[in-house]
Motif scaffolding. Structure first.
Motif, PDB file in Angstrom:
ATOM      1  N   ASP A 206       0.800  -1.299  -0.120  1.00  0.00           N
ATOM      2  CA  ASP A 206      -0.059  -0.114   0.128  1.00  0.00           C
ATOM      3  C   ASP A 206       1.029   1.183   0.012  1.00  0.00           C
ATOM      4  OD1 ASP A 206      -2.648   1.404   0.566  1.00  0.00           O
ATOM      5  OD2 ASP A 206      -1.421   2.173   2.267  1.00  0.00           O
ATOM      6  N   ALA A 207       1.930   1.331   0.974  1.00  0.00           N
ATOM      7  CA  ALA A 207       2.692   2.526   0.953  1.00  0.00           C
ATOM      8  C   ALA A 207       3.589   2.900  -0.092  1.00  0.00           C
ATOM      9  CB  ALA A 207       3.443   2.429   2.290  1.00  0.00           C
ATOM     10  N   LEU A 208       3.909   1.558  -0.772  1.00  0.00           N
ATOM     11  CA  LEU A 208       4.857   1.505  -2.044  1.00  0.00           C
ATOM     12  C   LEU A 208       3.976   2.162  -3.163  1.00  0.00           C
ATOM     13  CD1 LEU A 208       7.731   0.838  -3.203  1.00  0.00           C
ATOM     14  CD2 LEU A 208       6.550  -1.212  -3.973  1.00  0.00           C
ATOM     15  N   GLY A 209       2.899   1.791  -3.218  1.00  0.00           N
ATOM     16  CA  GLY A 209       2.033   1.946  -4.177  1.00  0.00           C
ATOM     17  C   GLY A 209       1.698   3.612  -4.128  1.00  0.00           C
ATOM     18  N   MET A 210       1.294   4.153  -3.086  1.00  0.00           N
ATOM     19  CA  MET A 210       1.295   5.642  -2.805  1.00  0.00           C
ATOM     20  C   MET A 210       2.577   6.221  -3.399  1.00  0.00           C
ATOM     21  SD  MET A 210      -1.939   5.744  -1.610  1.00  0.00           S
ATOM     22  CE  MET A 210      -1.869   7.416  -1.470  1.00  0.00           C
ATOM     23  N   ALA A 211       3.550   5.963  -2.774  1.00  0.00           N
ATOM     24  CA  ALA A 211       4.803   6.700  -3.249  1.00  0.00           C
ATOM     25  C   ALA A 211       5.030   6.621  -4.950  1.00  0.00           C
ATOM     26  CB  ALA A 211       6.097   6.002  -2.428  1.00  0.00           C
ATOM     27  N   PHE A 212       4.758   5.179  -5.396  1.00  0.00           N
ATOM     28  CA  PHE A 212       4.907   4.982  -6.879  1.00  0.00           C
ATOM     29  C   PHE A 212       3.719   6.266  -7.574  1.00  0.00           C
ATOM     30  CE2 PHE A 212       3.953   3.089 -10.825  1.00  0.00           C
ATOM     31  CZ  PHE A 212       5.254   2.442 -11.169  1.00  0.00           C
ATOM     32  N   GLN A 213       2.840   6.365  -7.039  1.00  0.00           N
ATOM     33  CA  GLN A 213       1.622   7.112  -7.865  1.00  0.00           C
ATOM     34  C   GLN A 213       2.026   8.339  -7.582  1.00  0.00           C
ATOM     35  OE1 GLN A 213      -0.593   5.959 -10.014  1.00  0.00           O
ATOM     36  NE2 GLN A 213      -0.560   8.074 -10.601  1.00  0.00           N
ATOM     37  N   ILE A 214       2.548   9.068  -6.423  1.00  0.00           N
ATOM     38  CA  ILE A 214       2.883  10.432  -6.074  1.00  0.00           C
ATOM     39  C   ILE A 214       4.004  10.588  -7.238  1.00  0.00           C
ATOM     40  CG2 ILE A 214       3.730  12.051  -4.620  1.00  0.00           C
ATOM     41  CD1 ILE A 214       2.047  10.545  -2.530  1.00  0.00           C
ATOM     42  N   THR A 215       5.131   9.785  -7.199  1.00  0.00           N
ATOM     43  CA  THR A 215       6.123   9.777  -8.244  1.00  0.00           C
ATOM     44  C   THR A 215       5.737   9.946  -9.903  1.00  0.00           C
ATOM     45  OG1 THR A 215       7.608   8.664  -6.512  1.00  0.00           O
ATOM     46  CG2 THR A 215       8.241   8.977  -8.993  1.00  0.00           C
ATOM     47  N   ASP A 216       4.940   9.119 -10.142  1.00  0.00           N
ATOM     48  CA  ASP A 216       4.292   9.219 -11.294  1.00  0.00           C
ATOM     49  C   ASP A 216       3.597  10.838 -11.774  1.00  0.00           C
ATOM     50  OD1 ASP A 216       4.385   6.904 -12.906  1.00  0.00           O
ATOM     51  OD2 ASP A 216       2.199   7.271 -13.440  1.00  0.00           O
ATOM     52  N   ASP A 217       3.069  11.307 -10.955  1.00  0.00           N
ATOM     53  CA  ASP A 217       2.385  12.500 -10.876  1.00  0.00           C
ATOM     54  C   ASP A 217       3.448  13.542 -11.107  1.00  0.00           C
ATOM     55  OD1 ASP A 217      -0.109  11.341 -11.167  1.00  0.00           O
ATOM     56  OD2 ASP A 217      -0.639  11.476  -8.723  1.00  0.00           O
ATOM     57  N   LEU A 218       4.384  13.379 -10.115  1.00  0.00           N
ATOM     58  CA  LEU A 218       5.790  14.176 -10.431  1.00  0.00           C
ATOM     59  C   LEU A 218       6.285  14.134 -11.739  1.00  0.00           C
ATOM     60  CD1 LEU A 218       7.303  13.971  -6.694  1.00  0.00           C
ATOM     61  CD2 LEU A 218       7.157  16.084  -7.940  1.00  0.00           C
ATOM     62  N   LEU A 219       6.604  12.999 -11.954  1.00  0.00           N
ATOM     63  CA  LEU A 219       7.157  12.948 -13.293  1.00  0.00           C
ATOM     64  C   LEU A 219       6.503  13.821 -14.475  1.00  0.00           C
ATOM     65  CD1 LEU A 219       8.205   9.038 -13.259  1.00  0.00           C
ATOM     66  CD2 LEU A 219       9.722  11.020 -13.309  1.00  0.00           C
ATOM     67  N   ILE A 321      11.568   0.133  -3.008  1.00  0.00           N
ATOM     68  CA  ILE A 321      11.342   1.592  -2.700  1.00  0.00           C
ATOM     69  C   ILE A 321      11.993   2.662  -3.322  1.00  0.00           C
ATOM     70  CG2 ILE A 321      10.652   2.841  -0.514  1.00  0.00           C
ATOM     71  CD1 ILE A 321      10.761   0.353   0.944  1.00  0.00           C
ATOM     72  N   VAL A 322      13.176   2.433  -3.262  1.00  0.00           N
ATOM     73  CA  VAL A 322      14.161   3.289  -4.003  1.00  0.00           C
ATOM     74  C   VAL A 322      13.990   3.466  -5.367  1.00  0.00           C
ATOM     75  CG1 VAL A 322      16.538   3.977  -4.345  1.00  0.00           C
ATOM     76  CG2 VAL A 322      15.953   2.752  -2.319  1.00  0.00           C
ATOM     77  N   TYR A 323      13.466   2.400  -6.101  1.00  0.00           N
ATOM     78  CA  TYR A 323      13.324   2.533  -7.484  1.00  0.00           C
ATOM     79  C   TYR A 323      12.001   3.346  -7.676  1.00  0.00           C
ATOM     80  CZ  TYR A 323      11.600   1.181 -11.899  1.00  0.00           C
ATOM     81  OH  TYR A 323      11.080   1.086 -13.333  1.00  0.00           O
ATOM     82  N   ALA A 324      10.901   3.173  -6.953  1.00  0.00           N
ATOM     83  CA  ALA A 324       9.827   3.528  -7.101  1.00  0.00           C
ATOM     84  C   ALA A 324       9.676   5.169  -7.201  1.00  0.00           C
ATOM     85  CB  ALA A 324       8.660   3.075  -6.166  1.00  0.00           C
ATOM     86  N   VAL A 325      10.779   5.767  -5.948  1.00  0.00           N
ATOM     87  CA  VAL A 325      10.527   7.137  -5.661  1.00  0.00           C
ATOM     88  C   VAL A 325      11.498   7.832  -6.819  1.00  0.00           C
ATOM     89  CG1 VAL A 325       9.432   6.965  -3.656  1.00  0.00           C
ATOM     90  CG2 VAL A 325      12.040   6.971  -3.757  1.00  0.00           C
ATOM     91  N   GLU A 326      12.420   6.977  -7.272  1.00  0.00           N
ATOM     92  CA  GLU A 326      13.716   7.759  -7.883  1.00  0.00           C
ATOM     93  C   GLU A 326      13.813   7.379  -9.365  1.00  0.00           C
ATOM     94  OE1 GLU A 326      17.604   7.312  -5.803  1.00  0.00           O
ATOM     95  OE2 GLU A 326      16.729   8.142  -4.217  1.00  0.00           O
ATOM     96  N   ARG A 327      12.911   6.580  -9.801  1.00  0.00           N
ATOM     97  CA  ARG A 327      12.919   6.213 -11.361  1.00  0.00           C
ATOM     98  C   ARG A 327      12.469   7.456 -12.069  1.00  0.00           C
ATOM     99  NH1 ARG A 327       7.267   5.208 -12.438  1.00  0.00           N
ATOM    100  NH2 ARG A 327       6.322   5.965 -10.352  1.00  0.00           N
ATOM    101  N   ARG A 328      13.035   7.383 -13.403  1.00  0.00           N
ATOM    102  CA  ARG A 328      12.722   8.406 -14.244  1.00  0.00           C
ATOM    103  C   ARG A 328      11.468   8.470 -14.895  1.00  0.00           C
ATOM    104  NH1 ARG A 328      17.199  11.634 -15.033  1.00  0.00           N
ATOM    105  NH2 ARG A 328      15.935  13.066 -16.018  1.00  0.00           N
ATOM    106  N   ARG A 329      10.863   7.105 -15.120  1.00  0.00           N
ATOM    107  CA  ARG A 329       9.564   7.168 -15.813  1.00  0.00           C
ATOM    108  C   ARG A 329       8.894   5.833 -15.101  1.00  0.00           C
ATOM    109  NH1 ARG A 329      10.426   4.333 -21.816  1.00  0.00           N
ATOM    110  NH2 ARG A 329       8.440   4.088 -21.227  1.00  0.00           N
TER     111      ARG A 329
END
Lengths: 329, 329
Positions: A206-219, A321-329
């Motif tokens: 759940d927490a990873l998914g939230m971080a992943f989606q916020i990062t998506d919206d940031l990208l 987790i690192v990948y989810a928030v630091e990926r570029r796409r």
């Protein structure tokens, strides 16, 4: 946040379950075999754009991190990807999207009709395959996901004034459209583990998914088309309000607020207008705030991992987790 | 065919399970309760047009005819109707239909987006409710239905030359889009009965569904909008080739064939052109042939009932056959 730096790549994360993922790919191919040529064509296209198998990776890693070794995990991982594909196909159809991961969407390449029916087909196949596994538990977990997803989408459609969207509603939407499937994938991986581990796996997902989606919206604010496969600022262009904008809406001056409202009044905002609001959001701290929230969810995901025993799979989940928030796409 | 004449009404058929059907209606309302106002609106609309609960009726009658008395039958009957509603909503969206049973479709009243998501929602709800019943068997039977349905629809979409459609392909389509759900409803009703009865129930539902669909396609040729809730000759107008036309295509003279082909070349055929082909099909025996085939499937359904013990419920199933082929809409 502890853990390795930005250099984490997806193949690194997938290493502990690389053999399993090869089986998942084979399973996926088997599950969507059809003797109608048009369906074969769509399926080939879907398998080409199937992407990174991130959700199956999480399922297999959680499975291993919880000390489980059930061959059905490979089928479950393929089913999770099938459900993910089904939702992508219908999302693109609903949004009339033209591109997904830099490739044409099913609705643009084939037709609206084909995308509605193929989405239904992929989801039906997922349920048939779930029923074959002779276990009600994963059906319970995964059926809830699509239920949650569709309610979330309807809630989004029903929101008349986009600029009224607040952070709580935004989180609810992220949870329903992304975190629910991440959480379910991890929970299904840990289905036969001790209850405390199963709960930890779900909390992690759940927490990873939230971080992943916020990062998506940031990208969408920070990266161009060449990187994300979607035009930059697309969300703003389509009047989708995400966390970076929500974060600053309350603290904009009257003139700044008016520039945002002008964009949202425009049926098809010009590139310059979009770029102006992107800059405004950045200068007023919207991107920083969204990064903070992504980091907070990442920390929550890390915390959940403490309830799993130490293993290579658990370290890979930490890298994810690192990948989810630091990926570029 | 033996049995009562055209005077059979749906309430007659439903009498032995009237109490159960009241519970099904309540179950259906409970299952699609949502707290998003837009969804409540769509749900109210769907419940208004929900029609005659014919499939739940068949499930409850089969259940009783097989001597079963499981309270879960009411939930299963509601789930079958939910699946039926989900397919109607997506079918109308795929076909861009404006009317269904004389009422506006979800896509026309709300939007394409709403109908795609609501169809997904209804189907997801069906799976969640199935999982709650703690029994894999109905999931197995019902998951196969939507799988079959979607493959059938893709096969139809992929058929480039409508006039090449032959009787075998037509029967395959009827089986996938209608008979499969009828057969599943009857099989689910008989799930805990002796295997021979379960097989008989399924055979009955399949044959009844075929007779029902052929009759539906006949009504498109014989009844006007006031009766069916759809404009007459709509299938021809939309270039859908059904049994009455298939039956005569091979025996038309060159001039007659050319009149049919002209209609199929026209993107939006005029009313007069449609009426002309309707008359041609009638005069060359297409309607008679389709009636014969419907009667043959009706006889097959009757035959299957011989494997069930005599009861009021079995007589109602017999009446349902008469109703299926003699109804006017």
């Amino acid at each position: 946040m502890a853990g390795p730096a930005a250099s984490v790549t997806l193949p690194d994360i997938q290493r502990p379950v690389a053999e399993g993922l090869a089986l998942v790919t084979a399973e996926l191919g088997r599950m969507i075999t059809a003797d109608v040529p048009l369906m074969q064509e769509v399926n080939r296209h879907l398998l080409r754009m199937k992407g990174k198998l991130f959700r199956p990776t999480l399922l297999l890693l959680t499975h291993e991190a919880c000390g489980q070794d059930d061959p059905r995990a490979m089928s479950l991982a393929a089913i999770v990807e099938l459900i993910h594909l089904a939702t992508l196909v219908h999302d693109d159809s609903v949004d009339h999207s033209v591109l997904r991961r830099g490739m044409p969407t099913v609705n643009s390449l084939f037709s609206h009709q084909v995308s509605v029916i193929m989405g239904d087909y992929l989801y039906s196949r997922a349920i048939v395959e779930l029923a074959r596994l002779d276990d009600l538990e994963p059906i319970r977990v995964l059926a809830r996901v699509t239920d949650t997803m569709t309610v979330g989408e309807m809630r989004q459609l029903a929101a008349y004034d986009a600029l009224d969207f607040d952070e709580q509603q935004y989180e609810l939407l992220c949870r329903s459209k992304t975190a629910s499937l991440f959480a379910a994938a991890c929970e299904v991986g840990a289905l036969r583990a001790a209850p405390a581990q199963r709960r930890a796996a779900r909390r992690y997902g759940d927490a990873l998914g939230m971080a992943f989606q916020i990062t998506d919206d940031l990208l969408d604010y920070t990266e161009g088309e060449a990187v994300t496969g979607k035009p930059s600022g697309l969300d703003l262009k389509e009047h989708k309000v995400t966390l970076p904008l929500i974060a600053v809406l309350g603290r904009l001056g009257r003139g700044e607020r008016e520039r945002v409202e002008a964009l949202f009044r425009e049926a098809a905002p010009a590139g310059g207008q979009v770029a102006d609001v992107v800059r405004l959001v950045e200068l007023t701290g919207g991107l920083d705030y969204a990064r903070e929230r992504a980091a907070a969810f990442a920390a929550e995901a890390e915390g959940a991992l403490d309830d799993l025993p130490a293993s290579a799979a658990r370290e890979a989940l930490r890298d994810a987790i690192v990948y989810a928030v630091e990926r570029r796409r």
